[in-house]
Design a protein around this motif. Structure first.
Motif, PDB file in Angstrom:
ATOM      1  N   HIS A 191       0.884   6.575   3.594  1.00 37.30           N
ATOM      2  CA  HIS A 191       1.953   7.066   2.725  1.00 37.30           C
ATOM      3  C   HIS A 191       2.463   5.951   1.807  1.00 37.30           C
ATOM      4  CE1 HIS A 191       2.402  11.145   4.073  1.00 37.30           C
ATOM      5  NE2 HIS A 191       2.654  10.820   5.330  1.00 37.30           N
ATOM      6  N   LEU A 192       2.611   4.750   2.359  1.00 36.86           N
ATOM      7  CA  LEU A 192       3.116   3.640   1.550  1.00 36.86           C
ATOM      8  C   LEU A 192       2.138   3.271   0.438  1.00 36.86           C
ATOM      9  CD1 LEU A 192       4.832   1.253   4.123  1.00 36.86           C
ATOM     10  CD2 LEU A 192       5.904   2.540   2.270  1.00 36.86           C
ATOM     11  N   LEU A 193       0.840   3.320   0.725  1.00 38.33           N
ATOM     12  CA  LEU A 193      -0.147   3.050  -0.315  1.00 38.33           C
ATOM     13  C   LEU A 193      -0.027   4.061  -1.450  1.00 38.33           C
ATOM     14  CD1 LEU A 193      -3.318   2.118   1.795  1.00 38.33           C
ATOM     15  CD2 LEU A 193      -1.909   0.591   0.394  1.00 38.33           C
ATOM     16  N   HIS A 194       0.225   5.320  -1.107  1.00 37.20           N
ATOM     17  CA  HIS A 194       0.420   6.351  -2.132  1.00 37.20           C
ATOM     18  C   HIS A 194       1.707   6.075  -2.926  1.00 37.20           C
ATOM     19  CE1 HIS A 194      -2.147   9.351   0.433  1.00 37.20           C
ATOM     20  NE2 HIS A 194      -2.889   8.499  -0.256  1.00 37.20           N
ATOM     21  N   VAL A 195       2.747   5.631  -2.230  1.00 39.04           N
ATOM     22  CA  VAL A 195       4.007   5.303  -2.895  1.00 39.04           C
ATOM     23  C   VAL A 195       3.800   4.159  -3.889  1.00 39.04           C
ATOM     24  CG1 VAL A 195       6.300   4.313  -2.556  1.00 39.04           C
ATOM     25  CG2 VAL A 195       5.503   6.137  -1.051  1.00 39.04           C
ATOM     26  N   PHE A 196       3.115   3.116  -3.447  1.00 39.58           N
ATOM     27  CA  PHE A 196       2.862   1.971  -4.329  1.00 39.58           C
ATOM     28  C   PHE A 196       2.118   2.414  -5.585  1.00 39.58           C
ATOM     29  CE2 PHE A 196       2.602  -1.103  -0.455  1.00 39.58           C
ATOM     30  CZ  PHE A 196       3.962  -0.951  -0.250  1.00 39.58           C
ATOM     31  N   GLU A 197       1.109   3.268  -5.389  1.00 40.08           N
ATOM     32  CA  GLU A 197       0.303   3.722  -6.526  1.00 40.08           C
ATOM     33  C   GLU A 197       1.142   4.544  -7.503  1.00 40.08           C
ATOM     34  OE1 GLU A 197      -3.768   6.360  -7.379  1.00 40.08           O
ATOM     35  OE2 GLU A 197      -3.095   5.946  -5.331  1.00 40.08           O
ATOM     36  N   LYS A 198       1.947   5.438  -6.977  1.00 45.59           N
ATOM     37  CA  LYS A 198       2.749   6.302  -7.836  1.00 45.59           C
ATOM     38  C   LYS A 198       3.839   5.545  -8.573  1.00 45.59           C
ATOM     39  CE  LYS A 198       1.913  10.469  -5.073  1.00 45.59           C
ATOM     40  NZ  LYS A 198       2.496  11.510  -4.179  1.00 45.59           N
ATOM     41  N   LEU A 199       4.382   4.498  -7.937  1.00 42.44           N
ATOM     42  CA  LEU A 199       5.448   3.722  -8.567  1.00 42.44           C
ATOM     43  C   LEU A 199       4.907   2.570  -9.400  1.00 42.44           C
ATOM     44  CD1 LEU A 199       8.135   3.528  -5.711  1.00 42.44           C
ATOM     45  CD2 LEU A 199       8.021   5.123  -7.634  1.00 42.44           C
ATOM     46  N   GLY A 200       3.610   2.312  -9.305  1.00 42.60           N
ATOM     47  CA  GLY A 200       3.017   1.236 -10.080  1.00 42.60           C
ATOM     48  C   GLY A 200       3.403  -0.145  -9.595  1.00 42.60           C
ATOM     49  N   VAL A 201       3.500  -0.304  -8.263  1.00 41.77           N
ATOM     50  CA  VAL A 201       3.890  -1.584  -7.670  1.00 41.77           C
ATOM     51  C   VAL A 201       2.853  -1.978  -6.632  1.00 41.77           C
ATOM     52  CG1 VAL A 201       6.348  -1.158  -8.067  1.00 41.77           C
ATOM     53  CG2 VAL A 201       5.304  -0.479  -5.892  1.00 41.77           C
ATOM     54  N   SER A 202       3.015  -3.197  -6.090  1.00 46.87           N
ATOM     55  CA  SER A 202       2.016  -3.691  -5.147  1.00 46.87           C
ATOM     56  C   SER A 202       2.567  -4.067  -3.782  1.00 46.87           C
ATOM     57  CB  SER A 202       1.309  -4.924  -5.745  1.00 46.87           C
ATOM     58  OG  SER A 202       2.257  -5.941  -6.040  1.00 46.87           O
ATOM     59  N   ASP A 203       3.892  -3.972  -3.608  1.00 49.22           N
ATOM     60  CA  ASP A 203       4.445  -4.333  -2.307  1.00 49.22           C
ATOM     61  C   ASP A 203       5.737  -3.573  -2.036  1.00 49.22           C
ATOM     62  OD1 ASP A 203       6.705  -5.832  -3.430  1.00 49.22           O
ATOM     63  OD2 ASP A 203       5.236  -7.366  -3.938  1.00 49.22           O
ATOM     64  N   ARG A 204       6.248  -3.746  -0.816  1.00 48.15           N
ATOM     65  CA  ARG A 204       7.413  -2.998  -0.353  1.00 48.15           C
ATOM     66  C   ARG A 204       8.665  -3.351  -1.149  1.00 48.15           C
ATOM     67  NH1 ARG A 204       6.173  -1.584   5.254  1.00 48.15           N
ATOM     68  NH2 ARG A 204       8.371  -1.645   5.886  1.00 48.15           N
ATOM     69  N   THR A 205       8.856  -4.641  -1.411  1.00 50.21           N
ATOM     70  CA  THR A 205      10.056  -5.065  -2.124  1.00 50.21           C
ATOM     71  C   THR A 205      10.143  -4.423  -3.495  1.00 50.21           C
ATOM     72  OG1 THR A 205      10.045  -7.189  -0.982  1.00 50.21           O
ATOM     73  CG2 THR A 205      11.332  -7.048  -3.007  1.00 50.21           C
TER      74      THR A 205
END
Length: 217
Positions: A191-205
């Motif tokens: 899920h987090l990998l999908h979140v990163f992709e959708k938000l255009g970011v590479s990490d949690r912060t």
């Protein structure tokens, strides 16, 4: 062992922090710095896992030191800001410089120890007051319910992805999120990998910062 460098320009405060860390069996304090420049130099020399960074120090200061450490060639050290200051501009500047967390010195000793372990493991750590300040700043000062404060559905996050992102913002680790939601840790990671992709970011912060900017959390 988690190798820690402590950067603070006040010798008594620095000694107290080192004393606290020395009580933890899995920590090793490898160096102490009294300025931003010294912190950058000692990181290159000792290669710590975590740098506990005060913000207001002589010379370049903690924010610029954080930026140089994070952007350093081959650098693997993660920076946990540990300071007395909760100014919105300072918080945002430190996070944008690449800090993996932000705790205030009023935090209890166990919170500091947990923060060091979390940051060393690649997780983000934010004191509750700091998370609230970031959220308010990301909304441009608009109170909840005001125009511009509503969630922006454009990234297309699913309800579960938003739920997990909100728990990340609270500082929960992947295993803790999995336990809270009764799902597997591998599912959380997916899920987090999908979140990163959708938000255009590479990490949690950066995911949390971006989510706050557009009003998702």
């Amino acid at each position: 062992m988690i190798r820690v460098l402590v950067a603070d320009d006040h010798p008594i405060v620095r000694s107290g922090i080192v004393g606290l860390l020395d009580t933890e069996p899995d920590f090793e304090v490898v160096a102490e710095a009294a300025s931003g420049e010294e912190a950058v130099e000692l990181v290159a020399r000792h290669e710590p896992d975590v740098v506990l960074m005060d913000l207001r120090m002589p010379g370049i200061g903690g924010v610029e030191a954080t930026r140089r450490i994070v952007q350093g060639r081959g650098a693997s050290a993660r920076v946990l800001v540990f300071t007395t200051y909760e100014d919105d501009d300072q918080i945002l500047a430190a996070i944008e410089a690449g800090a993996g967390g932000y705790l205030v010195k009023a935090a209890p000793a166990e919170e500091l120890a947990a923060g060091v372990r979390a940051v060393a493991a690649g997780q983000m750590v934010l004191a509750p007051s700091v998370a609230a300040a970031l959220a308010q700043a990301a909304r441009g000062g608009a109170p909840a319910g005001a125009p511009g404060a509503e969630a922006d559905p454009s990234p297309g996050l699913t309800p579960r992805e938003r739920e997990i992102l909100a728990l990340v913002a609270e500082g929960l680790s992947n295993p803790e999120i999995a336990g809270r939601l009764f799902i597997g840790e591998s599912t959380v990671k997916t899920h987090l990998l999908h979140v990163f992709e959708k938000l255009g970011v590479s990490d949690r912060t950066r995911a949390v910062i971006r989510a706050m900017e557009i009003g998702i959390i």
